[in-house]
Design an enzyme around this catalytic site. Structure first.
Site, PDB file in Angstrom:
ATOM      1  N   GLU A 197     100.306 -24.008  51.209  1.00  0.00           N
ATOM      2  CA  GLU A 197     100.682 -23.719  49.828  1.00  0.00           C
ATOM      3  C   GLU A 197     101.732 -22.628  49.736  1.00  0.00           C
ATOM      4  OE1 GLU A 197      96.343 -22.835  48.714  1.00  0.00           O
ATOM      5  OE2 GLU A 197      97.444 -21.303  47.627  1.00  0.00           O
ATOM      6  N   CYS A 209     106.709 -17.128  47.472  1.00  0.00           N
ATOM      7  CA  CYS A 209     105.700 -16.636  48.417  1.00  0.00           C
ATOM      8  C   CYS A 209     105.368 -17.785  49.362  1.00  0.00           C
ATOM      9  CB  CYS A 209     104.461 -16.187  47.641  1.00  0.00           C
ATOM     10  SG  CYS A 209     103.057 -15.792  48.695  1.00  0.00           S
ATOM     11  N   CYS A 239      94.028 -19.467  58.740  1.00  0.00           N
ATOM     12  CA  CYS A 239      94.150 -18.096  59.243  1.00  0.00           C
ATOM     13  C   CYS A 239      92.891 -17.762  60.031  1.00  0.00           C
ATOM     14  CB  CYS A 239      94.286 -17.135  58.055  1.00  0.00           C
ATOM     15  SG  CYS A 239      94.541 -15.409  58.526  1.00  0.00           S
ATOM     16  N   CYS A 289      89.332 -12.081  56.739  1.00  0.00           N
ATOM     17  CA  CYS A 289      89.117 -11.109  55.660  1.00  0.00           C
ATOM     18  C   CYS A 289      88.109 -11.684  54.658  1.00  0.00           C
ATOM     19  CB  CYS A 289      90.432 -10.766  54.955  1.00  0.00           C
ATOM     20  SG  CYS A 289      91.632 -10.007  56.056  1.00  0.00           S
ATOM     21  N   CYS A 291      89.162 -13.346  51.166  1.00  0.00           N
ATOM     22  CA  CYS A 291      90.337 -14.219  51.162  1.00  0.00           C
ATOM     23  C   CYS A 291      89.968 -15.684  51.400  1.00  0.00           C
ATOM     24  CB  CYS A 291      91.314 -13.737  52.236  1.00  0.00           C
ATOM     25  SG  CYS A 291      92.820 -14.719  52.296  1.00  0.00           S
ATOM     26  N   GLY A 348      97.878 -17.250  56.056  1.00  0.00           N
ATOM     27  CA  GLY A 348      98.237 -16.935  57.433  1.00  0.00           C
ATOM     28  C   GLY A 348      98.562 -15.479  57.657  1.00  0.00           C
ATOM     29  N   CYS A 353      94.930 -16.371  47.155  1.00  0.00           N
ATOM     30  CA  CYS A 353      95.500 -16.931  48.388  1.00  0.00           C
ATOM     31  C   CYS A 353      94.646 -18.049  48.953  1.00  0.00           C
ATOM     32  CB  CYS A 353      95.546 -15.862  49.482  1.00  0.00           C
ATOM     33  SG  CYS A 353      96.531 -14.474  49.057  1.00  0.00           S
TER      34      CYS A 353
HETATM   35  N1  SAH Z   1      97.730 -12.045  56.330  1.00  0.00           N
HETATM   36  C1  SAH Z   1      98.611 -11.213  55.563  1.00  0.00           C
HETATM   37  C2  SAH Z   1      99.282 -11.887  54.399  1.00  0.00           C
HETATM   38  C3  SAH Z   1      98.500 -12.799  53.493  1.00  0.00           C
HETATM   39  S1  SAH Z   1      97.586 -12.286  52.112  1.00  0.00           S
HETATM   40  C4  SAH Z   1      97.898  -9.963  55.109  1.00  0.00           C
HETATM   41  O1  SAH Z   1      96.704  -9.838  55.355  1.00  0.00           O
HETATM   42  O2  SAH Z   1      98.534  -9.076  54.573  1.00  0.00           O
HETATM   43  C5  SAH Z   1      98.517 -11.363  50.997  1.00  0.00           C
HETATM   44  C6  SAH Z   1      97.687 -10.250  50.351  1.00  0.00           C
HETATM   45  O3  SAH Z   1      96.704 -10.757  49.438  1.00  0.00           O
HETATM   46  C7  SAH Z   1      96.935  -9.422  51.371  1.00  0.00           C
HETATM   47  O4  SAH Z   1      97.017  -8.069  51.021  1.00  0.00           O
HETATM   48  C8  SAH Z   1      95.521  -9.937  51.217  1.00  0.00           C
HETATM   49  O5  SAH Z   1      94.610  -9.030  51.720  1.00  0.00           O
HETATM   50  C9  SAH Z   1      95.453 -10.152  49.737  1.00  0.00           C
HETATM   51  N2  SAH Z   1      94.383 -11.039  49.284  1.00  0.00           N
HETATM   52  C10 SAH Z   1      93.847 -12.106  49.895  1.00  0.00           C
HETATM   53  N3  SAH Z   1      92.866 -12.655  49.150  1.00  0.00           N
HETATM   54  C11 SAH Z   1      92.784 -11.912  48.042  1.00  0.00           C
HETATM   55  C12 SAH Z   1      91.958 -11.969  46.891  1.00  0.00           C
HETATM   56  N4  SAH Z   1      91.028 -12.901  46.753  1.00  0.00           N
HETATM   57  N5  SAH Z   1      92.168 -11.035  45.939  1.00  0.00           N
HETATM   58  C13 SAH Z   1      93.126 -10.093  46.075  1.00  0.00           C
HETATM   59  N6  SAH Z   1      93.923  -9.987  47.129  1.00  0.00           N
HETATM   60  C14 SAH Z   1      93.754 -10.882  48.118  1.00  0.00           C
END
Ligand code: SAH
Length: 357
Positions: free
Chosen positions: A98, A111, A118, A122, A125, A165, A339
């Protein structure tokens, strides 16, 4: 570089220099490489067939010889609130990724995803729920942007690698993607208009710093103690906040570029007064900008956003400590904003509402 199809060269992932060498090797004139490169990266041709200044035989020859990466649009969702569009694209092997198109006053932003899935895990996420499938090739990263330009008919001025990712987990392809995207013979996006976000793979961040690029590095911090960070992000078991702060300082020294800290506010988890104080203490010695993101709830987890008053209060506390801070404006709230939600829903076979194109 990773190739999807090992026998054929992924022609859109080659630099102009490499394309010249490749063409020399097959007996094509050097200027042809310039023409083909321009068709791919400036005119955004969808096939060799469209390259009208090549002969029919050349077009056929190239089509047979090379992999020409294009994506199929599987779904588009458009926010009725702010016009943000979320695209689900299918890759040649059937995997889906996406990408998001956001319209801002200062220009359009895309974006992109850097991997299919991934493996960073986290907790908040959606991108990581189904694990890592594979890395994206440079051409697959570029094509997300090219496809969006073709569909919207609009220019793109900013690119953020913040989709599904972990870009530092696909480092070589990321570097090649940056080279191609910012090439003056290609789309020629300024390095300063490119942001790469990482959960914090310290050795790769250091390596990136040594390249002395002018891109913005964003660190997903999300917690101010190692203990709390480990609860949210498994990668925190590998690298400490101290190491992260050191490498951020190193990045700034090498590149002169201000770092961004991303901090997803999760109610009752990382939004206390103490968190604000500790975050200020971490941010203060660095030349950095803090971006607060009220966590986007996903149904697989029970994390909730602080209300906007609480988020504002957290921001004020940082400002009092003279930290440069913003609350990220939420774009596309009504279209599976978080994301990886769209892809996750799709591969789970869950219903999704496809907005108008
Ligand atoms: N893997 C990379 C980039 C992808 S995510 C990273 O970790 O930075 C882009 C941003 O969105 C990251 O800061 C991630 O932690 C955040 N993110 C992911 N899921 C989220 C959610 N449900 N709510 C808020 N931020 C989120």
């Amino acid at each position: 570089m990773e190739q999807i199809n090992s026998e054929k060269i992924d022609v859109k992932s080659l630099t102009l220099e490499e394309l010249k060498q490749e063409f020399a090797a097959i007996g094509e004139k050097a200027f042809r490489a310039g023409q083909v490169y321009d068709w791919m990266h400036v005119k955004l041709a969808e096939s060799f067939e469209q390259m009208s200044n090549l002969s029919k035989i050349q077009r056929e020859n190239f089509s047979n010889r090379y992999t020409y990466t294009v994506l199929q649009t599987v779904a588009v969702q458009e926010s009725q609130i702010d016009g943000t569009r979320k695209f689900l694209f299918a890759l040649a092997d059937g995997n889906v990724v996406e990408s998001v198109w956001m319209k801002y006053k200062h220009g359009n932003s895309v974006c992109i995803s850097s991997q299919v899935g991934c493996r960073m895990g986290c907790r908040f996420c959606a991108s990581t729920l189904d694990g890592l499938e594979r890395n994206l090739t440079p051409s697959e990263m570029l094509e997300q942007i090219y496809s969006i330009i073709r569909i919207t008919g609009e220019r793109v001025s900013n690119v953020v690698v913040m989709g599904t990712g972990e870009p530092m987990d696909n480092f070589d392809n990321l570097l090649r993607f940056i080279k191609l995207l910012t090439d003056e013979n290609g789309l020629n996006i300024s390095q300063r208009n490119l942001t790469v976000s990482t959960c914090g793979l310290v050795p790769k961040m250091r390596e990136l710093a040594d390249r002395k690029l002018q891109i913005t590095l964003a660190l997903s911090l999300h917690a101010t103690t190692d203990e709390k960070r480990r609860e949210l992000m498994p990668i925190a078991n590998k690298y400490s906040i101290k190491e992260l702060m050191e490498v951020c300082q190193y990045y700034f020294e090498k590149t002169g570029r201000r770092i961004t800290f991303e901090y997803s506010l999760v109610a009752g988890v990382n939004d206390t007064d103490e968190d604000a104080m500790q975050l200020s203490a971490l941010a203060k010695p660095l030349c950095c900008h803090v971006n607060l993101i009220p966590v986007n709830p996903i149904k697989e987890r029970d994390y909730v956003q602080p209300d906007s008053k609480q988020a504002q209060a957290f921001k004020n506390k940082l400002e009092k400590n003279r930290i440069n801070v913003t609350i990220r404006r939420e774009m596309g709230r009504d279209i599976d904003g978080a994301c990886g939600q769209l892809r996750h829903k799709t591969i789970q076979g869950l219903p999704m509402e496809t907005g108008r194109k």
